[in-house]
Write an enzyme that holds these catalytic residues in place. Structure first.
Site, mmCIF file in Angstrom:
data_model
loop_
_atom_site.group_PDB
_atom_site.id
_atom_site.type_symbol
_atom_site.label_atom_id
_atom_site.label_comp_id
_atom_site.label_asym_id
_atom_site.label_seq_id
_atom_site.Cartn_x
_atom_site.Cartn_y
_atom_site.Cartn_z
ATOM 1 N N TYR A 6 0.857 -1.187 0.000
ATOM 2 C CA TYR A 6 0.000 0.000 0.000
ATOM 3 C C TYR A 6 0.891 1.234 0.000
ATOM 4 O O TYR A 6 1.588 1.524 0.967
ATOM 5 C CB TYR A 6 -0.907 -0.007 1.232
ATOM 6 C CG TYR A 6 -2.128 0.900 1.125
ATOM 7 C CD1 TYR A 6 -2.314 1.775 0.066
ATOM 8 C CD2 TYR A 6 -3.112 0.876 2.116
ATOM 9 C CE1 TYR A 6 -3.426 2.592 -0.021
ATOM 10 C CE2 TYR A 6 -4.231 1.688 2.044
ATOM 11 C CZ TYR A 6 -4.377 2.539 0.968
ATOM 12 O OH TYR A 6 -5.490 3.358 0.895
ATOM 13 N N LYS A 39 -0.996 -1.039 -4.453
ATOM 14 C CA LYS A 39 -2.193 -0.211 -4.295
ATOM 15 C C LYS A 39 -1.755 1.229 -4.090
ATOM 16 O O LYS A 39 -1.030 1.537 -3.142
ATOM 17 C CB LYS A 39 -3.013 -0.703 -3.102
ATOM 18 C CG LYS A 39 -4.230 0.173 -2.790
ATOM 19 C CD LYS A 39 -4.980 -0.344 -1.562
ATOM 20 C CE LYS A 39 -6.187 0.541 -1.257
ATOM 21 N NZ LYS A 39 -6.922 0.100 -0.052
#
Length: 299
Positions: free
Chosen positions: A133, A158
């Site tokens: 992330y 992400k």
């Protein structure tokens, strides 16, 4: 790891005493799968990972895994202080999760070498594949992601920054590294607002917090998106997502708080949010109800 459909980030319901309501969580997750979620991400941002103990996070993942019953991948949140990240990674593996989403470390910033080491430590804590992330104090350069892509257990990226240029370079760096099995997705708040741009740089997937409270609206948008029905996609964007984003931006943390409020408005007693987040005011809930009505009116 393959995902086919909206990436569903369920809330973590709390009962009147403030404990996790696992019965309601199971129902919430099951409904998301029935509505066509392509993956379930329990105990992540929308699930208030920041406010869960290790034991609570593990129990949330266990309930989600049971409810999903193998229908789609279950990706559990981990991160924060390194010790906590390693414990939650191992607990998620024990609970039957299929992968991990590595959230940023707690508070401190570090150089790229340290950020790479942080993700590699999480990857080494269990046998589960890891999605990185990219946001806040964990922003990776294209070269750092290329290094991480050398580890076959790092399987996804992400973006939570909105920096399209850097994300494009990361997509190309990973492709240049020979990885054609990476999952790339847009993790910005209310990602539907920006997903058309992300698709253009090779990021076809997105997480949808709105799916957790209004799956019928989120699915209508997703169908228009994948079918390139721009007239319908923009109608939903204008009537639902744009005013939702305006309301969300009134108060920090409303990316989670409004989702729980929307579920309560639909009769699901998911409870409020834990500190430091706050719940919407009565006026904000009234306006949220009007936004939900406007979105559903287009269906």
């Amino acid at each position: 790891m393959n995902f086919d459909g909206i990436l569903f980030f369920p809330v973590t319901p709390f009962d009147a005493s403030g404990a996790v309501d696992h019965e309601l969580l199971a129902s919430h997750v099951s409904r998301g799968v029935e509505e066509g979620a392509g993956g379930v991400f329990p105990a992540c941002g929308t699930g208030e990972f920041h406010a869960l103990s290790t034991a609570e996070a593990a129990a949330v993942v266990r309930t989600a895994v049971s409810s999903v019953a193998g229908a789609v991948p279950v990706v559990a949140g981990t991160g924060g202080p390194l010790g906590h990240a390693l414990e939650t990674a191992r607990a998620a593996a024990d609970a039957g999760a299929d992968a991990l989403l590595a959230l940023p470390p707690y508070l401190v910033g570090g150089p790229q070498e340290g950020l790479v080491a942080y993700v590699e430590a999480i990857a080494a804590a269990s046998d589960l594949p890891v999605i990185v992330y990219h946001r806040a104090n964990a922003q990776f350069t294209p070269e750092s992601m290329r290094r991480l892509a050398e580890n076959p257990r790092i399987v996804g990226f992400k973006d939570g920054t909105g920096d399209i240029g850097t994300t494009q370079l990361i997509v190309r760096a990973i492709a240049d590294a020979g990885r054609d099995d990476f999952a790339f997705f847009n993790g910005l708040l209310t990602a539907e607002l920006t997903q058309a741009a992300y698709r253009g740089i090779g990021v076809p997937l997105y997480s949808s917090a709105a799916f957790a409270m209004a799956p019928e609206v989120a699915n209508a948008y997703y169908r228009a998106y994948v079918e390139h029905d721009e007239e319908r996609r923009l109608a939903l964007l204008d009537a639902f997502y744009t005013p939702l984003v305006a309301l969300r931006d009134e108060t920090p943390g409303f990316g989670v708080s409004l989702i729980k409020a929307g579920l309560r408005l639909s009769g699901q007693a998911v409870g409020g949010v834990r500190a430091p987040l706050v719940d919407p005011t009565a006026d904000q809930e009234r306006r949220l109800a009007a936004i939900l009505d406007a979105g559903r009116a287009l269906l």
